[in-house]
Write an enzyme that holds these catalytic residues in place. Sequence first.
Site, PDB file in Angstrom:
ATOM      1  N   LYS A   6      -3.456  -6.368 -12.983  1.00  0.00           N
ATOM      2  CA  LYS A   6      -4.681  -6.464 -11.944  1.00  0.00           C
ATOM      3  C   LYS A   6      -5.951  -6.525 -12.286  1.00  0.00           C
ATOM      4  O   LYS A   6      -6.806  -7.503 -11.893  1.00  0.00           O
ATOM      5  CB  LYS A   6      -4.486  -5.078 -11.029  1.00  0.00           C
ATOM      6  CG  LYS A   6      -5.036  -5.083  -9.745  1.00  0.00           C
ATOM      7  CD  LYS A   6      -4.647  -3.911  -8.953  1.00  0.00           C
ATOM      8  CE  LYS A   6      -3.695  -4.046  -7.974  1.00  0.00           C
ATOM      9  NZ  LYS A   6      -3.253  -2.866  -7.179  1.00  0.00           N
ATOM     10  N   LEU A  12     -10.710   2.811   7.028  1.00  0.00           N
ATOM     11  CA  LEU A  12     -10.672   1.070   6.990  1.00  0.00           C
ATOM     12  C   LEU A  12      -9.336   0.561   7.535  1.00  0.00           C
ATOM     13  O   LEU A  12      -8.432   1.204   7.049  1.00  0.00           O
ATOM     14  CB  LEU A  12     -11.255   0.313   5.775  1.00  0.00           C
ATOM     15  CG  LEU A  12     -10.622   0.582   4.607  1.00  0.00           C
ATOM     16  CD1 LEU A  12      -9.425  -0.105   4.381  1.00  0.00           C
ATOM     17  CD2 LEU A  12     -11.467   0.159   3.491  1.00  0.00           C
ATOM     18  N   ARG A  13      -9.158  -0.474   8.071  1.00  0.00           N
ATOM     19  CA  ARG A  13      -8.066  -1.137   8.489  1.00  0.00           C
ATOM     20  C   ARG A  13      -7.939  -2.197   7.623  1.00  0.00           C
ATOM     21  O   ARG A  13      -8.883  -2.946   7.287  1.00  0.00           O
ATOM     22  CB  ARG A  13      -7.709  -1.446   9.886  1.00  0.00           C
ATOM     23  CG  ARG A  13      -7.762  -0.560  11.021  1.00  0.00           C
ATOM     24  CD  ARG A  13      -8.283  -1.087  12.362  1.00  0.00           C
ATOM     25  NE  ARG A  13      -9.471  -1.743  12.379  1.00  0.00           N
ATOM     26  CZ  ARG A  13     -10.169  -2.674  13.064  1.00  0.00           C
ATOM     27  NH1 ARG A  13      -9.069  -2.936  14.373  1.00  0.00           N
ATOM     28  NH2 ARG A  13     -11.166  -2.776  13.056  1.00  0.00           N
ATOM     29  N   GLU A  14      -6.780  -2.789   7.158  1.00  0.00           N
ATOM     30  CA  GLU A  14      -6.365  -3.886   6.469  1.00  0.00           C
ATOM     31  C   GLU A  14      -6.595  -4.992   7.372  1.00  0.00           C
ATOM     32  O   GLU A  14      -6.361  -5.080   8.506  1.00  0.00           O
ATOM     33  CB  GLU A  14      -4.911  -3.691   5.795  1.00  0.00           C
ATOM     34  CG  GLU A  14      -4.798  -2.836   4.693  1.00  0.00           C
ATOM     35  CD  GLU A  14      -3.317  -2.826   4.010  1.00  0.00           C
ATOM     36  OE1 GLU A  14      -2.620  -3.801   4.290  1.00  0.00           O
ATOM     37  OE2 GLU A  14      -2.937  -1.917   3.503  1.00  0.00           O
ATOM     38  N   LEU A  36      -3.851   0.455  22.231  1.00  0.00           N
ATOM     39  CA  LEU A  36      -2.873   0.481  23.425  1.00  0.00           C
ATOM     40  C   LEU A  36      -2.049  -0.517  23.557  1.00  0.00           C
ATOM     41  O   LEU A  36      -1.499  -1.165  24.752  1.00  0.00           O
ATOM     42  CB  LEU A  36      -3.688   0.674  24.971  1.00  0.00           C
ATOM     43  CG  LEU A  36      -3.931   2.334  25.167  1.00  0.00           C
ATOM     44  CD1 LEU A  36      -4.767   2.443  26.203  1.00  0.00           C
ATOM     45  CD2 LEU A  36      -2.828   3.267  25.041  1.00  0.00           C
ATOM     46  N   HIS A  37      -1.898  -1.613  22.604  1.00  0.00           N
ATOM     47  CA  HIS A  37      -1.144  -2.873  22.679  1.00  0.00           C
ATOM     48  C   HIS A  37       0.435  -2.395  22.121  1.00  0.00           C
ATOM     49  O   HIS A  37       0.664  -2.015  20.984  1.00  0.00           O
ATOM     50  CB  HIS A  37      -1.789  -3.755  21.546  1.00  0.00           C
ATOM     51  CG  HIS A  37      -2.980  -4.078  21.869  1.00  0.00           C
ATOM     52  ND1 HIS A  37      -3.516  -4.933  22.998  1.00  0.00           N
ATOM     53  CD2 HIS A  37      -4.224  -3.954  21.191  1.00  0.00           C
ATOM     54  CE1 HIS A  37      -4.928  -4.983  22.891  1.00  0.00           C
ATOM     55  NE2 HIS A  37      -5.146  -4.485  22.033  1.00  0.00           N
ATOM     56  N   CYS A  79       0.259   3.223   5.615  1.00  0.00           N
ATOM     57  CA  CYS A  79      -0.495   4.496   6.129  1.00  0.00           C
ATOM     58  C   CYS A  79       0.068   5.112   7.333  1.00  0.00           C
ATOM     59  O   CYS A  79       0.428   6.065   7.081  1.00  0.00           O
ATOM     60  CB  CYS A  79      -1.887   4.183   6.349  1.00  0.00           C
ATOM     61  SG  CYS A  79      -2.818   3.748   4.684  1.00  0.00           S
ATOM     62  N   LYS A 113       3.531   6.507   6.695  1.00  0.00           N
ATOM     63  CA  LYS A 113       3.511   7.739   5.606  1.00  0.00           C
ATOM     64  C   LYS A 113       2.788   8.927   5.983  1.00  0.00           C
ATOM     65  O   LYS A 113       3.051  10.298   5.737  1.00  0.00           O
ATOM     66  CB  LYS A 113       3.217   7.176   4.181  1.00  0.00           C
ATOM     67  CG  LYS A 113       1.756   7.620   3.643  1.00  0.00           C
ATOM     68  CD  LYS A 113       1.412   7.152   2.527  1.00  0.00           C
ATOM     69  CE  LYS A 113       0.092   6.723   2.104  1.00  0.00           C
ATOM     70  NZ  LYS A 113      -0.786   7.670   2.270  1.00  0.00           N
ATOM     71  N   ARG A 131       4.469  -3.472   3.937  1.00  0.00           N
ATOM     72  CA  ARG A 131       4.994  -2.101   3.772  1.00  0.00           C
ATOM     73  C   ARG A 131       5.247  -1.765   4.942  1.00  0.00           C
ATOM     74  O   ARG A 131       4.551  -1.910   6.088  1.00  0.00           O
ATOM     75  CB  ARG A 131       3.738  -1.387   3.071  1.00  0.00           C
ATOM     76  CG  ARG A 131       3.738  -1.622   1.486  1.00  0.00           C
ATOM     77  CD  ARG A 131       2.989  -0.736   0.640  1.00  0.00           C
ATOM     78  NE  ARG A 131       1.621  -1.035   0.880  1.00  0.00           N
ATOM     79  CZ  ARG A 131       0.330  -0.651   0.232  1.00  0.00           C
ATOM     80  NH1 ARG A 131       0.687   0.381  -0.570  1.00  0.00           N
ATOM     81  NH2 ARG A 131      -0.698  -1.212   0.506  1.00  0.00           N
TER      82      ARG A 131
END
Length: 453
Positions: free
Chosen positions: A35, A154-156, A254-255, A264, A267, A334
Amino acid sequence: MKVVMIGAGYVGLVTGACFSEFGFDVTCVDVDETKIKALENGEIPIYEPGLEELVANNCKAGRLTFSTSLAEAVPGADMVFIAVGTPSRRGDGFADLRYVYAAAEQVARNLTGYTTVVTKSTVPVGTGKEVARIVGKFAPVEAEWDVVSNPEFLREGAAIEDFMRPDRVVMGAESERAREQMRQLYRPLSLREVPMVFTDIVTAELIKYAANAFLATKITFINEISDLCEKTGADVQHVAKGIGLDGRIGGKFLHPGPGYGGSCFPKDTLALAYSARQYGAPLRIVEAVVEINDRRKLAMADRVIDALGGAQAARGKKVAVLGLTFKPGTDDMRESPALAIVPALMGAGVEARVFDPQGMDNAKAEIGTGPYYATSAYDALEGADCLAIVTEWNEFRALQLDRVKSLMTNPLMVDMRNIYVPEEMRAAGFTYYGIGRGYDGIVIPSDQVEAAE
Ligand code: NAD
Ligand code: UGA
């Protein structure tokens, strides 16, 4: 200010790059040599919109560097962030903290001067105390330090925007020196009037889990309401709008869909439920959410099978599955609903023809050789008896319907993200099943729909 980020995954790399964009001197450290080599060569190991450019610009400016050596990066750092993974390993929700604790020990051994050691990983309540104990045990006596909890929201797929324009920054800090350093670090955001929430460490830790569990609950709530819509003839899109306009409820998350996935929510809901049981304060709502969501992912394959006419009829049929990642804008597979749906379809004797704009490599690694891995959405549709939309990538929102129909053996669509309009699909000659859209849903047979019209 010199910042070190331990762990160059989704969170470490994005937040490290964003801190360097603020002008700080940042080193991202990771144990994964491949990486780090890739990053040094300008290659970004994950798909995240805007990240490649952000990393390139800051590397060029000399503010962002990479290393595999914590022992070289940490001495002299003002702030060290721990952003390593906290996976669920035992199957019962237990959050595996060995990477966090290993990083804390390594950081401690290399501390010099005053350093704020910040946990950014999502961790159970009480972890900060253990991190402090470890740092205390292994830090040189002359080193000065504080432990802080600074969870990440944060969101991916929208990670940079979420970091740069967050709803709030949460900081659990228990000394004025640590609070002041955090204030300096986030000054560029507080100047934009982003709310800064200072708490103690355990509260910050719990805020993170509670936020994820609440969002997962909101999604699960609308998913269950969508099931009821299908039984009653109501339209969940309108129900979501109708309740979401109430400011106390809010329209986001709400979708309805095939169940939440990702690295996330699954888990963290499990880990929160586990840790609540340990503390003797079980969270029955969260436990129900986990169970309902797991069942929902599997039930989605049954919808496709039902749409094909049942188990007997489905055998040997071809299903084009569009979208494999847990949501658009990422290559992350994931806990993706597709990981439950595709194997279940194949288990029912269906031939799966799958396509995803970014997730094909990860999907191959997770699902294996069973499905046909198509080169495009249209390739997946060749000879298909049914089209199942699992992830709402933009490129699936405006498929050329005539072309789709001419490629398919049977114009049948199961749209698990409600990205098409039922009336338009019927007008275009499709048998269409959305999620929670009353008589367009899967429960009421199509001849009854025609009779109703
Ligand atoms: P990830 O698996 O993408 O990255 C973790 C990285 O840490 C890996 O590259 C791994 O090699 C490295 N690592 C492990 N031990 C190390 C050590 N001792 N020294 C240096 N590097 C080490 O994980 P992620 O998705 O970035 O998540 C990290 C944490 O942030 C988790 O607790 C997660 O719950 C939380 N989080 C994730 C997101 C997200 O969108 N992915 C959002 C908010 C919070
Ligand atoms: C989520 C949270 O949104 C972030 O705030 C948090 O930082 C992150 O988890 C984390 O702790 O790692 P993420 O997993 O990247 O972010 O993705 P989301 O956009 O939240 O979507 C999660 C899942 O819920 C996806 O499968 C998505 O399709 C599903 N979802 C989301 C719905 O089914 N309906 C919705 O209305 C929203």
